[in-house]
Design a protein around this motif. Structure first.
Motif, PDB file in Angstrom:
ATOM      1  N   ASP A  98      -1.879  34.865 -25.868  1.00 36.90           N
ATOM      2  CA  ASP A  98      -1.300  35.707 -24.816  1.00 36.90           C
ATOM      3  C   ASP A  98      -1.232  35.052 -23.443  1.00 36.90           C
ATOM      4  OD1 ASP A  98      -0.994  37.781 -26.664  1.00 36.90           O
ATOM      5  OD2 ASP A  98      -2.988  38.581 -26.242  1.00 36.90           O
ATOM      6  N   ALA A  99      -1.642  33.797 -23.327  1.00 41.35           N
ATOM      7  CA  ALA A  99      -1.602  33.124 -22.024  1.00 41.35           C
ATOM      8  C   ALA A  99      -0.164  32.906 -21.569  1.00 41.35           C
ATOM      9  CB  ALA A  99      -2.347  31.796 -22.091  1.00 41.35           C
ATOM     10  N   SER A 115      -0.553  42.921 -18.532  1.00 41.31           N
ATOM     11  CA  SER A 115       0.458  42.036 -19.105  1.00 41.31           C
ATOM     12  C   SER A 115       1.867  42.565 -18.900  1.00 41.31           C
ATOM     13  CB  SER A 115       0.202  41.828 -20.600  1.00 41.31           C
ATOM     14  OG  SER A 115      -1.013  41.181 -20.802  1.00 41.31           O
ATOM     15  N   ARG A 155      -4.129  33.983 -18.103  1.00 35.31           N
ATOM     16  CA  ARG A 155      -4.276  34.863 -19.255  1.00 35.31           C
ATOM     17  C   ARG A 155      -4.505  36.276 -18.727  1.00 35.31           C
ATOM     18  NH1 ARG A 155      -8.340  34.248 -24.483  1.00 35.31           N
ATOM     19  NH2 ARG A 155      -7.390  35.899 -25.731  1.00 35.31           N
ATOM     20  N   GLN A 214       5.155  32.739 -22.680  1.00 39.93           N
ATOM     21  CA  GLN A 214       3.964  33.521 -23.018  1.00 39.93           C
ATOM     22  C   GLN A 214       3.631  33.299 -24.480  1.00 39.93           C
ATOM     23  OE1 GLN A 214       3.841  37.762 -22.183  1.00 39.93           O
ATOM     24  NE2 GLN A 214       1.610  37.739 -22.380  1.00 39.93           N
ATOM     25  N   GLU A 240      -9.551  29.987 -19.332  1.00 40.84           N
ATOM     26  CA  GLU A 240      -9.135  31.230 -19.984  1.00 40.84           C
ATOM     27  C   GLU A 240      -7.717  31.147 -20.552  1.00 40.84           C
ATOM     28  OE1 GLU A 240      -9.579  34.346 -17.169  1.00 40.84           O
ATOM     29  OE2 GLU A 240     -11.780  34.287 -17.203  1.00 40.84           O
ATOM     30  N   ALA A 241      -6.990  30.095 -20.192  1.00 44.31           N
ATOM     31  CA  ALA A 241      -5.589  29.999 -20.623  1.00 44.31           C
ATOM     32  C   ALA A 241      -5.265  28.679 -21.312  1.00 44.31           C
ATOM     33  CB  ALA A 241      -4.663  30.200 -19.433  1.00 44.31           C
TER      34      ALA A 241
END
Length: 205
Positions: free
Chosen positions: A69-70, A195, A189, A125, A39-40
């Motif tokens: 956005d990771a 976030s 992520r 990030q 996912e990242a």
């Protein structure tokens, strides 16, 4: 005659050793990632144990790729300075010195370079178009300490010590430690809703 022969043999040994050292390694190879989160994305490291010539150069390297956005959680190099070169995309980076003072908090873009001294913590990030970088480190076996994940330094620091250090309640520190240690990866992520909360937590640490 014998002395000359022995001397020549030693020279040959050194030359043969240097000539047989591998000088190439594909740090971009996804199958050899040291850290991977579907996912990242991933992080590959290159040290002297898999490319021995780096021992002579006293250097190691890191290739990182973050999806949109990771986050690469706060971490620092224990024994090396780091020079970060952006290959693609851009990201928000924050660097904190060993006194807890922010020394860099800005966006880093393609073809830009940032130097991070030893023991300075950094968090990355990725932006909406992702982020790729190569870091060159001044030690052939650079050691990284993350603040989150299964290898987090927080695992061995007592809660009361952290509470006194950051002037927070022990209950707050316990919750923060639990949240950080539950992360299996050092690249994550986060969901959109979390976030901002995670960014605040990293700033506090």
């Amino acid at each position: 005659m014998r002395r000359g022969t022995r001397g020549h043999g030693r020279d040959n040994g050194i030359k043969e050793t240097l000539c047989t050292l591998r000088l190439r390694e594909n740090i971009h190879d996804p199958s050899r990632a040291d850290i991977y989160n579907p996912e990242a994305d991933r992080i590959n490291t290159l040290k002297s144990h898999n490319l021995p010539v780096l021992h002579w150069l006293q250097l190691s390297a890191e290739f990182g790729r973050l999806q949109r956005d990771a986050i690469y959680v706060p971490h620092w190099n224990q024994n090396a300075h780091s020079i970060i070169y952006v290959v693609r995309g851009h990201a928000q980076l924050q660097v904190v010195d060993d006194f807890g003072q922010t020394v860099f908090d800005d966006e880093l873009q393609q073809d830009q370079i940032l130097t991070v001294p030893q023991n300075f913590a950094v968090v990355k990030q990725a932006s909406s178009d992702g982020f790729e970088w190569v870091a060159f480190k001044t030690n052939d076996n650079a050691q990284i300490s993350p603040l989150a994940g299964q290898t987090s330094v927080l695992r061995v620091i007592p809660t009361d010590v952290l509470a006194n250090t950051f002037q927070l309640l022990q209950e707050d520190i316990s919750e923060l430690k639990l949240n950080l240690l539950q992360q299996e990866n050092t690249i994550i992520r986060p969901s959109r809703s979390s976030s901002q909360r995670r960014a605040i937590a990293y700033d506090e640490v």
